[in-house]
Design a protein around this motif. Sequence first.
Motif, PDB file in Angstrom:
ATOM      1  N   LYS A 222       0.791   1.267   5.406  1.00 34.66           N
ATOM      2  CA  LYS A 222       2.250   1.303   5.542  1.00 34.66           C
ATOM      3  C   LYS A 222       2.718   2.716   5.885  1.00 34.66           C
ATOM      4  O   LYS A 222       3.664   2.889   6.663  1.00 34.66           O
ATOM      5  CB  LYS A 222       2.911   0.820   4.252  1.00 34.66           C
ATOM      6  CG  LYS A 222       2.673  -0.648   3.955  1.00 34.66           C
ATOM      7  CD  LYS A 222       3.330  -1.070   2.644  1.00 34.66           C
ATOM      8  CE  LYS A 222       3.030  -2.530   2.325  1.00 34.66           C
ATOM      9  NZ  LYS A 222       3.631  -2.956   1.042  1.00 34.66           N
ATOM     10  N   LEU A 223       2.068   3.722   5.293  1.00 33.65           N
ATOM     11  CA  LEU A 223       2.410   5.109   5.611  1.00 33.65           C
ATOM     12  C   LEU A 223       2.130   5.396   7.079  1.00 33.65           C
ATOM     13  O   LEU A 223       2.941   6.038   7.767  1.00 33.65           O
ATOM     14  CB  LEU A 223       1.602   6.062   4.725  1.00 33.65           C
ATOM     15  CG  LEU A 223       1.881   7.549   4.922  1.00 33.65           C
ATOM     16  CD1 LEU A 223       3.300   7.898   4.483  1.00 33.65           C
ATOM     17  CD2 LEU A 223       0.856   8.389   4.129  1.00 33.65           C
ATOM     18  N   ASP A 224       1.002   4.920   7.576  1.00 38.11           N
ATOM     19  CA  ASP A 224       0.654   5.075   8.986  1.00 38.11           C
ATOM     20  C   ASP A 224       1.738   4.446   9.859  1.00 38.11           C
ATOM     21  O   ASP A 224       2.194   5.050  10.845  1.00 38.11           O
ATOM     22  CB  ASP A 224      -0.693   4.403   9.239  1.00 38.11           C
ATOM     23  CG  ASP A 224      -1.180   4.580  10.665  1.00 38.11           C
ATOM     24  OD1 ASP A 224      -0.407   4.339  11.605  1.00 38.11           O
ATOM     25  OD2 ASP A 224      -2.362   4.943  10.846  1.00 38.11           O
ATOM     26  N   LEU A 225       2.178   3.248   9.494  1.00 41.89           N
ATOM     27  CA  LEU A 225       3.220   2.565  10.256  1.00 41.89           C
ATOM     28  C   LEU A 225       4.538   3.337  10.217  1.00 41.89           C
ATOM     29  O   LEU A 225       5.241   3.442  11.224  1.00 41.89           O
ATOM     30  CB  LEU A 225       3.434   1.153   9.699  1.00 41.89           C
ATOM     31  CG  LEU A 225       2.358   0.124  10.028  1.00 41.89           C
ATOM     32  CD1 LEU A 225       2.543  -1.122   9.169  1.00 41.89           C
ATOM     33  CD2 LEU A 225       2.414  -0.248  11.512  1.00 41.89           C
ATOM     34  N   PHE A 226       4.871   3.857   9.045  1.00 40.70           N
ATOM     35  CA  PHE A 226       6.121   4.602   8.914  1.00 40.70           C
ATOM     36  C   PHE A 226       6.143   5.778   9.879  1.00 40.70           C
ATOM     37  O   PHE A 226       7.138   6.001  10.587  1.00 40.70           O
ATOM     38  CB  PHE A 226       6.302   5.102   7.482  1.00 40.70           C
ATOM     39  CG  PHE A 226       7.579   5.860   7.277  1.00 40.70           C
ATOM     40  CD1 PHE A 226       8.750   5.198   6.926  1.00 40.70           C
ATOM     41  CD2 PHE A 226       7.631   7.243   7.441  1.00 40.70           C
ATOM     42  CE1 PHE A 226       9.948   5.898   6.751  1.00 40.70           C
ATOM     43  CE2 PHE A 226       8.814   7.946   7.273  1.00 40.70           C
ATOM     44  CZ  PHE A 226       9.969   7.267   6.920  1.00 40.70           C
ATOM     45  N   VAL A 227       5.060   6.546   9.906  1.00 37.12           N
ATOM     46  CA  VAL A 227       4.983   7.701  10.806  1.00 37.12           C
ATOM     47  C   VAL A 227       5.086   7.244  12.256  1.00 37.12           C
ATOM     48  O   VAL A 227       5.796   7.853  13.069  1.00 37.12           O
ATOM     49  CB  VAL A 227       3.675   8.481  10.568  1.00 37.12           C
ATOM     50  CG1 VAL A 227       3.503   9.581  11.615  1.00 37.12           C
ATOM     51  CG2 VAL A 227       3.654   9.079   9.162  1.00 37.12           C
ATOM     52  N   ARG A 228       4.407   6.148  12.574  1.00 38.80           N
ATOM     53  CA  ARG A 228       4.410   5.657  13.950  1.00 38.80           C
ATOM     54  C   ARG A 228       5.808   5.209  14.379  1.00 38.80           C
ATOM     55  O   ARG A 228       6.238   5.455  15.505  1.00 38.80           O
ATOM     56  CB  ARG A 228       3.417   4.495  14.087  1.00 38.80           C
ATOM     57  CG  ARG A 228       3.094   4.112  15.507  1.00 38.80           C
ATOM     58  CD  ARG A 228       2.004   3.061  15.548  1.00 38.80           C
ATOM     59  NE  ARG A 228       0.772   3.529  14.946  1.00 38.80           N
ATOM     60  CZ  ARG A 228      -0.128   4.284  15.560  1.00 38.80           C
ATOM     61  NH1 ARG A 228       0.092   4.685  16.808  1.00 38.80           N
ATOM     62  NH2 ARG A 228      -1.239   4.645  14.948  1.00 38.80           N
TER      63      ARG A 228
ATOM     64  N   LEU B 116      10.437   5.299   3.055  1.00 35.83           N
ATOM     65  CA  LEU B 116       9.291   6.140   2.730  1.00 35.83           C
ATOM     66  C   LEU B 116       9.093   6.222   1.220  1.00 35.83           C
ATOM     67  O   LEU B 116       7.957   6.161   0.724  1.00 35.83           O
ATOM     68  CB  LEU B 116       9.474   7.538   3.320  1.00 35.83           C
ATOM     69  CG  LEU B 116       8.329   8.518   3.060  1.00 35.83           C
ATOM     70  CD1 LEU B 116       6.998   7.959   3.551  1.00 35.83           C
ATOM     71  CD2 LEU B 116       8.618   9.863   3.715  1.00 35.83           C
ATOM     72  N   GLU B 117      10.172   6.367   0.478  1.00 36.43           N
ATOM     73  CA  GLU B 117      10.066   6.433  -0.978  1.00 36.43           C
ATOM     74  C   GLU B 117       9.404   5.179  -1.542  1.00 36.43           C
ATOM     75  O   GLU B 117       8.579   5.256  -2.465  1.00 36.43           O
ATOM     76  CB  GLU B 117      11.442   6.622  -1.605  1.00 36.43           C
ATOM     77  CG  GLU B 117      12.025   8.017  -1.403  1.00 36.43           C
ATOM     78  CD  GLU B 117      13.438   8.132  -1.943  1.00 36.43           C
ATOM     79  OE1 GLU B 117      14.000   7.101  -2.371  1.00 36.43           O
ATOM     80  OE2 GLU B 117      13.979   9.260  -1.941  1.00 36.43           O
ATOM     81  N   ALA B 118       9.744   4.023  -1.002  1.00 39.45           N
ATOM     82  CA  ALA B 118       9.155   2.771  -1.487  1.00 39.45           C
ATOM     83  C   ALA B 118       7.653   2.741  -1.241  1.00 39.45           C
ATOM     84  O   ALA B 118       6.874   2.294  -2.108  1.00 39.45           O
ATOM     85  CB  ALA B 118       9.825   1.582  -0.797  1.00 39.45           C
ATOM     86  N   ILE B 119       7.227   3.241  -0.096  1.00 39.24           N
ATOM     87  CA  ILE B 119       5.791   3.271   0.218  1.00 39.24           C
ATOM     88  C   ILE B 119       5.058   4.219  -0.725  1.00 39.24           C
ATOM     89  O   ILE B 119       3.987   3.891  -1.260  1.00 39.24           O
ATOM     90  CB  ILE B 119       5.579   3.709   1.681  1.00 39.24           C
ATOM     91  CG1 ILE B 119       6.123   2.651   2.633  1.00 39.24           C
ATOM     92  CG2 ILE B 119       4.096   3.969   1.956  1.00 39.24           C
ATOM     93  CD1 ILE B 119       6.172   3.103   4.086  1.00 39.24           C
ATOM     94  N   VAL B 120       5.629   5.393  -0.946  1.00 40.09           N
ATOM     95  CA  VAL B 120       4.972   6.393  -1.789  1.00 40.09           C
ATOM     96  C   VAL B 120       4.913   5.909  -3.241  1.00 40.09           C
ATOM     97  O   VAL B 120       3.895   6.081  -3.922  1.00 40.09           O
ATOM     98  CB  VAL B 120       5.686   7.754  -1.681  1.00 40.09           C
ATOM     99  CG1 VAL B 120       5.082   8.764  -2.652  1.00 40.09           C
ATOM    100  CG2 VAL B 120       5.607   8.284  -0.249  1.00 40.09           C
TER     101      VAL B 120
END
Length: 223
Positions: free
Chosen positions: A109-115, A157-161
């Motif tokens: 999900k972090l990878d997707l967020f950055v993308r 992002l906060e939810a992913i972290v």
Amino acid sequence: MPTSQPGPGVPGAASRSAVRAPVDRKRQPSGDEARGRAMRAAISIIAEKGTAALRMSDIAARAGMSTGHILYHFGKKDRLLLEVLAWSQADLWERFRQAADEAASPAEKLDLFVRFYLPGHQGDERYALWTQVLAQRHDEAGRQVLTGLLDGWDERLEAIVREGRDLGHFADVDVTEFTIRAVAMLSGISEDVMFGRSRWQHASAHAFALAALERELRPAGRA
């Protein structure tokens, strides 16, 4: 943001040969129909020419409406751009949600967020629109809309972290402080990409940003 797909937040950007509809002054659309037609027309023109060249008369011609009718519904170009940006972000976030729902881990999900956050290329339509809208002077209502859009990225992002931290996949970071740093870094890299800095012609902005975030989120003792 795969560049083979329509520009992020600019649905249908690949359809750049849209035919202008004839203006039927006896039957001008009203309400949601009018707004939808104007928004789609604006998006197609932004995809072709960018925001700076966008004119209300062009939107009217593309939508098959009169310029006066466009002005009646949106008042001025600045308001139209703000609404297009909000619509653009809603579409982008829906596609991000669908992709994140299929992700197997917080790391994916972090990878997707950055993308999804970074522009796909120099001149990315969504970022060009952001730049123009943010540079304008806004009343309180406009500022609230923009604040909500900016906060929306932070919240995702906060939810992913938090998920990764609670599962032990990420380090026990202060989520709010991490998010501020992460978004600031991503915004800076985005500006570099849009400006056309040579450093990103031979390196992946996505890979660079993701690696930096992963280093900070890596649990202690894990290589």
